[in-house]
Design a protein around this motif. Structure first.
Motif, PDB file in Angstrom:
ATOM      1  N   MET A 292       0.851  -1.203   0.000  1.00  0.00           N
ATOM      2  CA  MET A 292       0.000   0.000   0.000  1.00  0.00           C
ATOM      3  C   MET A 292       0.879   1.242   0.000  1.00  0.00           C
ATOM      4  N   ASN A 293       0.455   2.266  -0.754  1.00  0.00           N
ATOM      5  CA  ASN A 293       1.140   3.552  -0.746  1.00  0.00           C
ATOM      6  C   ASN A 293       0.145   4.659  -0.426  1.00  0.00           C
ATOM      7  N   PHE A 294       0.639   5.884  -0.315  1.00  0.00           N
ATOM      8  CA  PHE A 294      -0.220   6.994   0.085  1.00  0.00           C
ATOM      9  C   PHE A 294      -1.320   7.274  -0.935  1.00  0.00           C
ATOM     10  N   ALA A 295      -1.069   6.955  -2.207  1.00  0.00           N
ATOM     11  CA  ALA A 295      -2.085   7.201  -3.237  1.00  0.00           C
ATOM     12  C   ALA A 295      -3.323   6.346  -3.012  1.00  0.00           C
ATOM     13  N   ASP A 296      -3.178   5.225  -2.314  1.00  0.00           N
ATOM     14  CA  ASP A 296      -4.319   4.340  -2.058  1.00  0.00           C
ATOM     15  C   ASP A 296      -5.200   4.827  -0.913  1.00  0.00           C
TER      16      ASP A 296
END
Length: 492
Positions: free
Chosen positions: A1-5
């Motif tokens: 998971m990254n911040f865009a998710d």
């Protein structure tokens, strides 16, 4: 998971990427979506897990829509200390650089005039300590009726510092339909009661067991004595792997004395405690962050919530009185996935405190024996020392003569001439004589005259007789019975 998710805006994602972060921490991944959905939230996370960004990031996107009004902040963040409030303000400046949001910082130790001017212009984010906020509210300089979002950070520390009554009063002055976020490392009963009263159907996020310590931190207890603490600390600080360190003390006077001693020993150290003015404290923190000093001696109140990257070691010079403080102290290292080391110097008096810490954290902290390097063992008293351990002192007078080389053995039997300056041995023999009997236990005079040693002595009729103890009365040649009053006077 990254911040865009997580549903953050593109402007905010660019600011996060510029700051060097790519993946959210556990508390950020769990909290940010719920905050964006305008839900009340209880976040339980150990210190150093990135919980500050878990409310700062979604708040920036929420407050991007709308405008502020004079003296009516749109959001309020309550922090227990000035240092933590200043760090939250730094986070807003770093992540909100692509947004046009206004911010004000209300903390003690800073002139109130500039803070009032900022409030009069209107702010989107108000970061404050409870004491300064209540002061300005009482002066009529601030209105809380337009506050849409409230964040209570470090709630357990608020409890320790006695701020809960102020927080309860502040909450009663805010709109009831606001969004409230509460973050804490632990959840004691008073904090649970506060959450039940002022949060509406909150979502609870717990990314770690309450009061658990970071697994990335290597912990050790170092037994020592009160007198040997500084020597042991100096030895530990001399290790090659100590890049920089924060040293915690229980008292402000200990902070000052220890920092002075470290500087005298050649260490690049500084100090931070509650008696310092805010500009002084900020200056010391800047020196530590820049690397001008690599050791920061601190008290609990001053260093609570400090977010400084790359702290390799934490030293508890004094074992903390409260178990929760241990979790917060060692959390200054091992942050954001990095590893760290925490040493706690303990004496025999700290046994109960350590027992409470191990009970709270649910783990047994290993012991580490450290011998002070480059120092001779400290002698507690001189009673056990032999004379050979001490340098010889020159003798004077007859004592010096007595140390002259001894005469041949044949001369030892030669008679010694008697003099007024008797040798020590002769005096010692005279002192060994039996003590004289008590005067009150002596036999009567006429009985003593019959003793064998007295009888062997020649009579000395020419010796003058001893005068009576008292003057004999003039009886005028009276040959009769002695009157009673004379019997009493004469002791008859």
């Amino acid at each position: 998971m990254n911040f865009a998710d997580l549903g953050l805006s593109d402007e905010l994602l660019r600011a996060v990427e510029t700051s060097g972060y790519t993946q959210p921490t556990a508390i950020q991944a769990a909290a940010i979506p719920s905050v964006l959905m305008m839900r009340d939230l209880i976040g339980i996370a150990q210190t150093g897990t990135g919980k500050t960004a878990s409310f700062v990031l979604p708040m920036i996107d929420i407050l991007a829509h709308g405008r502020s009004r004079a003296r009516m902040p749109r959001s309020l963040i309550l922090e227990p200390t000035r240092e933590l409030a200043a760090q939250v303000a730094e986070n807003f400046e770093k992540y909100g650089k692509n947004h046009k949001l206004s911010m004000a910082l209300l903390i003690g130790g800073v002139q109130m005039g500039d803070q009032v001017k900022a409030l009069e212009k209107g702010v989107d984010v108000l970061i404050a300590t409870p004491g300064r906020l209540m002061d300005l509210f009482g002066r009529g300089k601030i209105l809380l009726t337009g506050c849409e979002l409230l964040v209570i950070d470090e709630a357990d520390r608020m409890l320790d510092m006695g701020f809960i009554p102020d927080i309860e009063e502040i909450c009663t002055k805010l709109p009831k339909n606001r969004q409230t976020l509460l973050f804490s490392a632990t959840m004691p009963p008073p904090i649970k009661k506060l959450a039940d009263r002022f949060l509406s159907n909150p979502k609870t996020i717990e990314v770690a067991r309450p009061a658990s310590t970071n697994a990335n931190i290597t912990q050790a207890l170092v037994p020592t004595t009160t007198r040997g603490k500084r020597d042991v600390l100096t030895t530990l600080l001399g290790q090659d792997e100590v890049a920089n360190a924060i040293i915690f003390c229980n008292r402000k006077t200990t902070v000052r004395d220890l920092n002075k001693a470290l500087r005298q020993s050649g260490f690049r150290s500084g100090e931070i405690h509650g008696d310092m003015e805010q500009p002084q404290r900020i200056a010391e923190l800047d020196l530590f962050k820049s690397g001008a000093i690599n050791i920061l001696v601190a008290s609990d109140v001053a260093a609570r919530g400090l977010d400084i990257k790359g702290v390799s070691h934490v030293f508890n010079y004094d074992a903390p009185w409260h178990p929760d403080d241990y979790v917060h102290r060692i959390g200054r290292t091992g942050r954001a996935g990095a590893t760290g080391t925490a040493y706690t110097l303990i004496t025999a008096e700290d046994a109960e405190n350590i027992e409470n810490i191990e009970k709270l954290t649910g783990q047994s902290i290993p012991r580490l024996e450290v011998a002070p390097a480059g120092r001779a063992p400290r002698r507690e008293t001189g009673r056990e020392d032999t004379r050979e351990d001490r340098p010889a002192r020159p003798r004077r007078g007859s004592a010096a003569r007595s140390e002259a080389p001894a005469a041949p053995t044949e001369a030892a039997a030669a008679p010694v001439e008697t003099s007024t300056d008797a040798p020590r041995a002769d005096r010692a023999r005279r002192d060994d004589r039996a003590p004289r009997p008590d005067r009150d236990a002596r036999a009567p005079r006429d009985e003593r005259s019959q003793r064998p040693d007295r009888a062997a002595r020649p009579a000395r009729d020419d010796r003058p007789r001893r005068a009576p103890d008292i003057d004999a009365p003039d009886d005028g040649g009276w040959n009769g019975p002695v009157p009673s009053f004379l019997n009493q006077k004469l002791g008859a």
